[in-house]
Enzyme design. Structure first.
Site, mmCIF file in Angstrom:
data_model
loop_
_atom_site.group_PDB
_atom_site.id
_atom_site.type_symbol
_atom_site.label_atom_id
_atom_site.label_comp_id
_atom_site.label_asym_id
_atom_site.label_seq_id
_atom_site.Cartn_x
_atom_site.Cartn_y
_atom_site.Cartn_z
ATOM 1 N N ARG A 1 -49.943 -31.242 -8.773
ATOM 2 C CA ARG A 1 -49.250 -29.959 -8.914
ATOM 3 C C ARG A 1 -49.606 -29.248 -10.219
ATOM 4 O O ARG A 1 -49.615 -28.018 -10.267
ATOM 5 C CB ARG A 1 -47.731 -30.170 -8.818
ATOM 6 C CG ARG A 1 -47.274 -30.311 -7.387
ATOM 7 C CD ARG A 1 -45.783 -30.449 -7.285
ATOM 8 N NE ARG A 1 -45.369 -30.314 -5.893
ATOM 9 C CZ ARG A 1 -44.243 -30.806 -5.405
ATOM 10 N NH1 ARG A 1 -43.409 -31.459 -6.189
ATOM 11 N NH2 ARG A 1 -43.933 -30.636 -4.144
ATOM 12 N N LYS B 1 -35.954 -37.210 1.734
ATOM 13 C CA LYS B 1 -35.055 -36.040 1.682
ATOM 14 C C LYS B 1 -34.582 -35.719 3.105
ATOM 15 O O LYS B 1 -34.927 -34.685 3.682
ATOM 16 C CB LYS B 1 -35.791 -34.846 1.069
ATOM 17 C CG LYS B 1 -36.080 -35.006 -0.430
ATOM 18 C CD LYS B 1 -36.822 -33.787 -0.978
ATOM 19 C CE LYS B 1 -37.140 -33.953 -2.452
ATOM 20 N NZ LYS B 1 -38.045 -32.912 -2.949
ATOM 21 N N GLY C 1 -44.926 -33.397 -2.676
ATOM 22 C CA GLY C 1 -45.357 -34.058 -3.897
ATOM 23 C C GLY C 1 -45.712 -35.520 -3.670
ATOM 24 O O GLY C 1 -46.748 -36.005 -4.117
ATOM 25 N N GLY D 1 -41.216 -29.483 1.657
ATOM 26 C CA GLY D 1 -40.171 -28.691 2.303
ATOM 27 C C GLY D 1 -40.631 -27.259 2.513
ATOM 28 O O GLY D 1 -40.370 -26.660 3.564
HETATM 29 N N1 LIG Z 1 -37.623 -46.259 4.442
HETATM 30 C C1 LIG Z 1 -37.445 -45.660 3.268
HETATM 31 N N2 LIG Z 1 -36.346 -45.893 2.545
HETATM 32 C C2 LIG Z 1 -36.163 -45.297 1.337
HETATM 33 N N3 LIG Z 1 -37.043 -44.436 0.778
HETATM 34 C C3 LIG Z 1 -38.163 -44.172 1.458
HETATM 35 C C4 LIG Z 1 -38.418 -44.767 2.729
HETATM 36 N N4 LIG Z 1 -39.620 -44.314 3.154
HETATM 37 C C5 LIG Z 1 -40.087 -43.488 2.194
HETATM 38 N N5 LIG Z 1 -39.236 -43.398 1.163
HETATM 39 C C6 LIG Z 1 -39.414 -42.651 -0.107
HETATM 40 O O1 LIG Z 1 -39.487 -41.280 0.161
HETATM 41 C C7 LIG Z 1 -40.005 -40.657 -1.012
HETATM 42 C C8 LIG Z 1 -40.672 -39.375 -0.665
HETATM 43 O O2 LIG Z 1 -39.773 -38.543 0.026
HETATM 44 P P1 LIG Z 1 -39.857 -36.941 0.010
HETATM 45 O O3 LIG Z 1 -39.545 -36.427 -1.352
HETATM 46 O O4 LIG Z 1 -38.990 -36.504 1.125
HETATM 47 O O5 LIG Z 1 -41.410 -36.674 0.355
HETATM 48 P P2 LIG Z 1 -42.399 -35.521 -0.164
HETATM 49 O O6 LIG Z 1 -42.306 -35.469 -1.679
HETATM 50 O O7 LIG Z 1 -43.760 -35.904 0.309
HETATM 51 O O8 LIG Z 1 -41.882 -34.251 0.469
HETATM 52 C C9 LIG Z 1 -40.954 -41.657 -1.610
HETATM 53 O O9 LIG Z 1 -40.620 -41.837 -2.968
HETATM 54 C C10 LIG Z 1 -40.720 -42.935 -0.786
HETATM 55 O O10 LIG Z 1 -40.612 -44.100 -1.578
HETATM 56 O O1 LIG Z 2 -40.872 -31.665 -4.663
HETATM 57 C C1 LIG Z 2 -40.527 -30.659 -4.058
HETATM 58 O O2 LIG Z 2 -40.333 -30.627 -2.718
HETATM 59 P P1 LIG Z 2 -41.048 -31.620 -1.657
HETATM 60 O O3 LIG Z 2 -40.574 -33.025 -1.967
HETATM 61 O O4 LIG Z 2 -40.534 -31.134 -0.335
HETATM 62 O O5 LIG Z 2 -42.521 -31.430 -1.809
HETATM 63 C C2 LIG Z 2 -40.329 -29.327 -4.734
HETATM 64 O O6 LIG Z 2 -40.627 -29.413 -6.113
HETATM 65 C C3 LIG Z 2 -38.915 -28.830 -4.501
HETATM 66 O O7 LIG Z 2 -37.996 -29.729 -5.052
HETATM 67 P P2 LIG Z 2 -36.506 -29.800 -4.461
HETATM 68 O O8 LIG Z 2 -36.595 -30.369 -3.052
HETATM 69 O O9 LIG Z 2 -35.731 -30.687 -5.415
HETATM 70 O O10 LIG Z 2 -35.982 -28.383 -4.444
#
Ligand SMILES: Nc1ncnc2c1ncn2[C@@H]1O[C@H](COP(=O)(O)OP(=O)(O)O)[C@@H](O)[C@H]1O
Ligand SMILES: O=C(OP(=O)(O)O)[C@H](O)COP(=O)(O)O
Length: 394
Positions: free
Chosen positions: A36, A197, A351, A374
Site C-alpha cells: 500500500r 472482517k 491488505g 472491502g
Molecule cells: N479461520 C480464521 N479464523 C480467524 N482469523 C482468520 C481465519 N481465516 C483468516 N483469518 C484472518 O483474516 C485476516 C484477514 O482478514 P481481512 O482483513 O478480512 O482480509 P483482507 O485484508 O484481505 O481484506 C488475516 O489476518 C487472517 O489471519
Molecule cells: O484494510 C482495509 O480494508 P480491507 O481489509 O478490506 O482491505 C482498509 O484500510 C480499510 O480499513 P477498515 O476496514 O478498518 O475501514
C-alpha cells in the site's frame, strides 16, 4: 472515470491534503507488507515534483477514536522516507496548532505525514467539525486511498465538501481496472470471499449473487455458513446474528443458479499458534473446544478446481490464518491455482490478501492486485464509493 484527477489541476505552491491508505500489515512495529505504501508513491512523487506541499493523511488499524500507541504512523513515515529518498516530516497529531505550524513551515516539494486520523472520534463519524479542521490545512484535497474509499469518513469524504477535491493516480487506476473487468465480465465469473472482517463482508454477498457464477467462502467468514448448514463449529469465528442471513444467501444462490461453495473440511487447532495441535476434520466433526483456522485438503482441491475453470476471479480475504505457516495451506492453494491459470483474469483485493500472495512470491502472477478489499467488493457490487462520489466532476 468522470472525476478530476491531479493531472487536471495546478498543484504548484499549493498545500495539498492527500488521503492515502497506509493501513499496512505490521507485527511488533515492523511493516510486514508495504504494497500500500508503494502503491501511493506515484501520486506523492508527482505532487512533490510539481511543487506541492504534500500533507499525507491515513488511518491505521481500528483505534476507535482514541490514541493507541502501537497504532501511530511513525514507522510508516520512516519507511516512506526511505522509499521516497527524502525526509518525511511526521506530526504526532492530525490537526490543531502543532500541525498548522508544521504546515506553515513547509516548502514546495516537502512531504508531511499526519498522525493516524482514527485517533479522533470525529473521523469515522464523518464529523463536519473535523472535516473542516482538515480542510483548513490545505488548498486542495486529493483522495488516493482506494482501500478506504468505501468509508464515508471525515478524511475520505467530509473534507471534499470544503475545498476542491480530485483523485490521485492510484484511485484512478483502481477504478479503471476494476471497472473494465466488471463491465462485461468473462465467464465463468467467480468471487472468493474470506478473511476475518465477517460483518463487513457478509453483506456484499447478496449483490454478488446477481453477478457471479460461483461464490466461494473461506477464512473466518466460512464458519457462519457452516453453522447455518446445521453443523457445530467449536470455537471458530462466528457472527451469531448473521446465521439466518447466511442461510438465506445459500437458498438465494440455489434459486439463481449460482454455485455456492462452503468448506467441506477444515483444519482445526487447540490454540492460535504455529505449534498448536491440529486435526483435519470434516465440517460435521468439529470438536467443541477447537477452532477452525484453515480450509482442509478436500476443500482446497474443490476450490482450486473451480478457479482453474473460471475466466474471471475476484478474491478478497485469506482462506485461513496464513500468517502462521501451519494454517497457510488453504490460502496458498487458492493463490497457486490462480497462478497456474494464465487464462483466468485474477483480481486480488485487500491488505492481507495482497500480503499473502506477496508472501508466497506469486504477486507477479496475478492480473491485478487491488489495494482495497472491502472497497473493491463494494465497487463490484455496483455501489457508489463515498470517497469517489464527492470528488469534483471533470
Ligand atoms: N479461520 C480464521 N479464523 C480467524 N482469523 C482468520 C481465519 N481465516 C483468516 N483469518 C484472518 O483474516 C485476516 C484477514 O482478514 P481481512 O482483513 O478480512 O482480509 P483482507 O485484508 O484481505 O481484506 C488475516 O489476518 C487472517 O489471519
Ligand atoms: O484494510 C482495509 O480494508 P480491507 O481489509 O478490506 O482491505 C482498509 O484500510 C480499510 O480499513 P477498515 O476496514 O478498518 O475501514
Amino acid at each position: 472515470m468522470n472525476k478530476k484527477s491531479i493531472r487536471d489541476v495546478d498543484v504548484k505552491g499549493k498545500r495539498v491534503f492527500c488521503r492515502v491508505d497506509f493501513n499496512v500489515p505490521m507485527q511488533d512495529g515492523v511493516i510486514t507488507d508495504e504494497t500500500r505504501i508503494r502503491a501511493a508513491l506515484p501520486t506523492i512523487q508527482y505532487l512533490a515534483e510539481n511543487g506541492a506541499k504534500v500533507i499525507l493523511a491515513s488511518h491505521f488499524g481500528r483505534p476507535k477514536g482514541q490514541v493507541v500507541e502501537e497504532l501511530r504512523l511513525t514507522p510508516v513515515a520512516k519507511r516512506l522516507g526511505e522509499l521516497l529518498g527524502k525526509n518525511v516530516i511526521k506530526t504526532d497529531e492530525a490537526y490543531g496548532p502543532v500541525v498548522q505550524e508544521a504546515v506553515a513551515g513547509m516548502s514546495e516539494g516537502d512531504v508531511l505525514l499526519l498522525e493516524n486520523v482514527r485517533f479522533y472520534a470525529g473521523e469515522e463519524k464523518n464529523d463536519p467539525a473535523l472535516a473542516k479542521e482538515f480542510a483548513a490545512l490545505a488548498d486542495l484535497y486529493v483522495n488516493d486511498a482506494f482501500g478506504a474509499a468505501h468509508r464515508a469518513h471525515a478524511s475520505t469524504a467530509g473534507i471534499a465538501e470544503y475545498i476542491p477535491a480530485v483523485s490521485g493516480f492510484l484511485m484512478e487506476k483502481e477504478i479503471e481496472v476494476l471497472g473494465k473487468a466488471l463491465s462485461n465480465p468473462d465467464r465463468p465469473f467467480t468471487a472468493i470471499i474470506g478473511g476475518a472482517k465477517v460483518r463487513d463482508k457478509i453483506g456484499v454477498i447478496s449483490n454478488l449473487l446477481d453477478k457471479v457464477d460461483n461464490l466461494i467462502v473461506g477464512g473466518g467468514l466460512a464458519y457462519t455458513f457452516i453453522k447455518a448448514q446445521g453443523h457445530e463449529i467449536g470455537k471458530s469465528l462466528l457472527e451469531e446474528d448473521k446465521i439466518d442471513l447466511a442461510k438465506e444467501f445459500m437458498e438465494t444462490a440455489k434459486q439463481k443458479g449460482v454455485n455456492f461453495y462452503v468448506p467441506v473440511d477444515i483444519v482445526v487447532a487447540d490454540g492460535f499458534s504455529n505449534d498448536a495441535n491440529t486435526q483435519e476434520v470434516s465440517v460435521d466433526a468439529i470438536p467443541s473446544d477447537w477452532e477452525g483456522l484453515d480450509i482442509g485438503p478436500k476443500t482446497r482441491e474443490i476450490y482450486a478446481d473451480v478457479i482453474r475453470n473460471s475466466k474471471l476471479v475476484i478474491w478478497n480475504g485469506p482462506m485461513g490464518v496464513f500468517e502462521l505457516d501451519t494454517f497457510a495451506k488453504g490460502t496458498k492453494a487458492v493463490a497457486d491455482a490462480l497462478a497456474e491459470s494464465p487464462n483466468t483474469y485474477s483480481v486480488i483485493g485487500g491488505g492481507d490478501s495482497a500480503a499473502a500472495v506477496e508472501k508466497f512470491g506469486l504477486a507477479d502472477k496475478m492480473s491485478h492486485i487491488s489495494t482495497g478489499g472491502g472497497a473493491s467488493l463494494e465497487f463490484m457490487e455496483g455501489k457508489e464509493l463515498p470517497g469517489v462520489v464527492r470528488l469534483n466532476d471533470k
